[in-house]
Scaffold this motif. Sequence first.
Motif, short mmCIF file in Angstrom:
data_model
loop_
_atom_site.label_atom_id
_atom_site.label_comp_id
_atom_site.label_asym_id
_atom_site.label_seq_id
_atom_site.Cartn_x
_atom_site.Cartn_y
_atom_site.Cartn_z
N ASP A 272 0.94 -1.29 -0.20
CA ASP A 272 0.07 0.14 0.16
C ASP A 272 1.12 1.31 -0.42
O ASP A 272 0.56 2.11 -0.89
N ALA A 273 1.92 1.29 0.30
CA ALA A 273 2.62 2.72 0.69
C ALA A 273 3.64 3.01 -0.79
O ALA A 273 3.29 3.81 -1.23
N GLU A 274 3.99 2.02 -1.48
CA GLU A 274 4.39 0.93 -2.69
C GLU A 274 3.69 2.23 -3.19
O GLU A 274 3.91 3.14 -4.55
N TRP A 275 2.36 1.73 -3.46
CA TRP A 275 1.60 2.13 -4.34
C TRP A 275 0.72 3.67 -4.29
O TRP A 275 0.61 4.64 -4.92
N GLU A 276 1.30 4.01 -3.01
CA GLU A 276 0.74 5.75 -2.57
C GLU A 276 1.09 6.72 -3.49
O GLU A 276 1.43 7.49 -3.80
N ARG A 277 2.88 6.27 -2.81
CA ARG A 277 3.95 6.98 -4.01
C ARG A 277 3.94 7.06 -5.59
O ARG A 277 4.37 7.77 -6.46
N LEU B 26 1.05 8.15 -12.38
CA LEU B 26 1.00 7.24 -14.00
C LEU B 26 -0.20 7.55 -14.01
O LEU B 26 -1.05 8.44 -13.98
N PRO B 27 -0.10 7.60 -15.55
CA PRO B 27 -0.76 8.25 -17.13
C PRO B 27 -2.81 8.46 -16.52
O PRO B 27 -2.85 6.81 -15.75
N SER B 28 -3.19 9.00 -16.12
CA SER B 28 -4.70 8.89 -15.85
C SER B 28 -5.81 7.91 -16.95
O SER B 28 -6.58 7.47 -16.03
N SER B 29 -5.57 8.75 -18.33
CA SER B 29 -6.44 7.48 -19.17
C SER B 29 -5.54 6.82 -20.49
O SER B 29 -4.39 7.20 -20.13
N GLY B 30 -6.31 5.72 -20.63
CA GLY B 30 -5.55 4.93 -22.09
C GLY B 30 -5.32 6.25 -23.21
O GLY B 30 -5.12 5.55 -24.06
N GLY B 31 -5.98 7.18 -22.85
CA GLY B 31 -5.95 7.64 -24.22
C GLY B 31 -7.46 7.79 -25.51
O GLY B 31 -8.22 8.05 -25.11
N ARG B 32 -7.43 7.51 -26.70
CA ARG B 32 -8.67 7.31 -27.11
C ARG B 32 -9.39 6.57 -26.84
O ARG B 32 -11.02 6.12 -26.94
N HIS C 239 -4.14 0.16 -12.61
CA HIS C 239 -2.78 0.11 -13.52
C HIS C 239 -2.14 -0.54 -12.01
O HIS C 239 -1.24 -1.33 -12.34
N ARG C 240 -2.88 -0.76 -10.53
CA ARG C 240 -2.20 -1.78 -9.94
C ARG C 240 -2.09 -2.91 -9.78
O ARG C 240 -0.72 -3.83 -9.89
N ARG C 241 -3.13 -3.18 -11.11
CA ARG C 241 -2.38 -4.83 -11.14
C ARG C 241 -2.14 -5.06 -11.70
O ARG C 241 -1.15 -5.96 -12.09
N ARG D 261 10.42 6.27 -17.77
CA ARG D 261 11.67 7.25 -17.42
C ARG D 261 10.92 8.06 -16.64
O ARG D 261 11.79 8.25 -15.15
N ARG D 262 9.70 9.02 -16.25
CA ARG D 262 9.55 9.81 -15.89
C ARG D 262 9.77 9.15 -13.79
O ARG D 262 9.75 10.36 -13.32
N ILE D 263 8.74 8.17 -13.97
CA ILE D 263 8.78 7.32 -12.66
C ILE D 263 10.06 6.78 -11.71
O ILE D 263 9.87 7.84 -11.28
N LEU D 264 10.58 6.73 -13.02
CA LEU D 264 11.64 6.48 -11.83
C LEU D 264 12.79 8.17 -11.54
O LEU D 264 13.48 7.75 -10.79
N ASP D 265 12.57 8.88 -12.94
CA ASP D 265 12.82 10.58 -12.58
C ASP D 265 12.53 10.95 -10.70
O ASP D 265 13.37 11.46 -9.76
N GLU D 266 11.19 10.75 -11.12
CA GLU D 266 10.29 11.35 -9.84
C GLU D 266 10.73 10.85 -8.17
O GLU D 266 11.07 11.13 -7.26
N LEU D 267 11.05 9.13 -8.46
CA LEU D 267 11.26 8.67 -7.01
C LEU D 267 12.51 9.06 -7.23
O LEU D 267 13.03 8.06 -5.60
N ARG D 268 13.59 9.20 -7.81
CA ARG D 268 15.13 9.47 -7.50
C ARG D 268 15.59 10.48 -7.07
O ARG D 268 15.76 10.49 -5.59
N ILE D 269 14.10 11.95 -7.37
CA ILE D 269 14.36 12.68 -6.58
C ILE D 269 14.13 12.61 -5.23
O ILE D 269 14.73 13.22 -4.01
#
Length: 125
Positions: A9-14, A19-25, A32-34, A76-84
């Motif tokens: 739960d703690a990992e998922w909260e971070r 993560l993107p909110s929708s699949g686009g078109r 997402h969690r599963r 890449r964006r997720i990794l950068d945010e978590l690294r910060i």
Amino acid sequence: MTRRFELTDAEWERLAPLLPSSGGRGGQWVDHRRVVSGILYRVRTGVPWRDLPERFGPWKTCYERHRRWSADGTWRRILDELRIGADLAEGDDWTVGVDSTAVRAHQHAAGARHRRPRRLRKRGT
């Protein structure tokens, strides 16, 4: 209680806000969690995509989401945010480990041709 290889739960909260909110078109994506847990399971165990346990949903959903997020830079964006966040938590007292191990291989282990040596002929025969 989470199973091995699944997000706590703690990992998922971070992770969830990154993560993107929708699949686009096509509209909304399935949970997402599963799917992310399925991707992590596959990465950590090395099983083929088709052999993902059913609890992660259809294997193709996990595969397509991983492929799409790899291509569009989401991982890449997720990794950068978590690294910060990790750098801020560590402050000035963080360490880096570097391993520069080199292992030499025999010439035959490198894919060289495996020809038999020529037979030497005796002179005068």
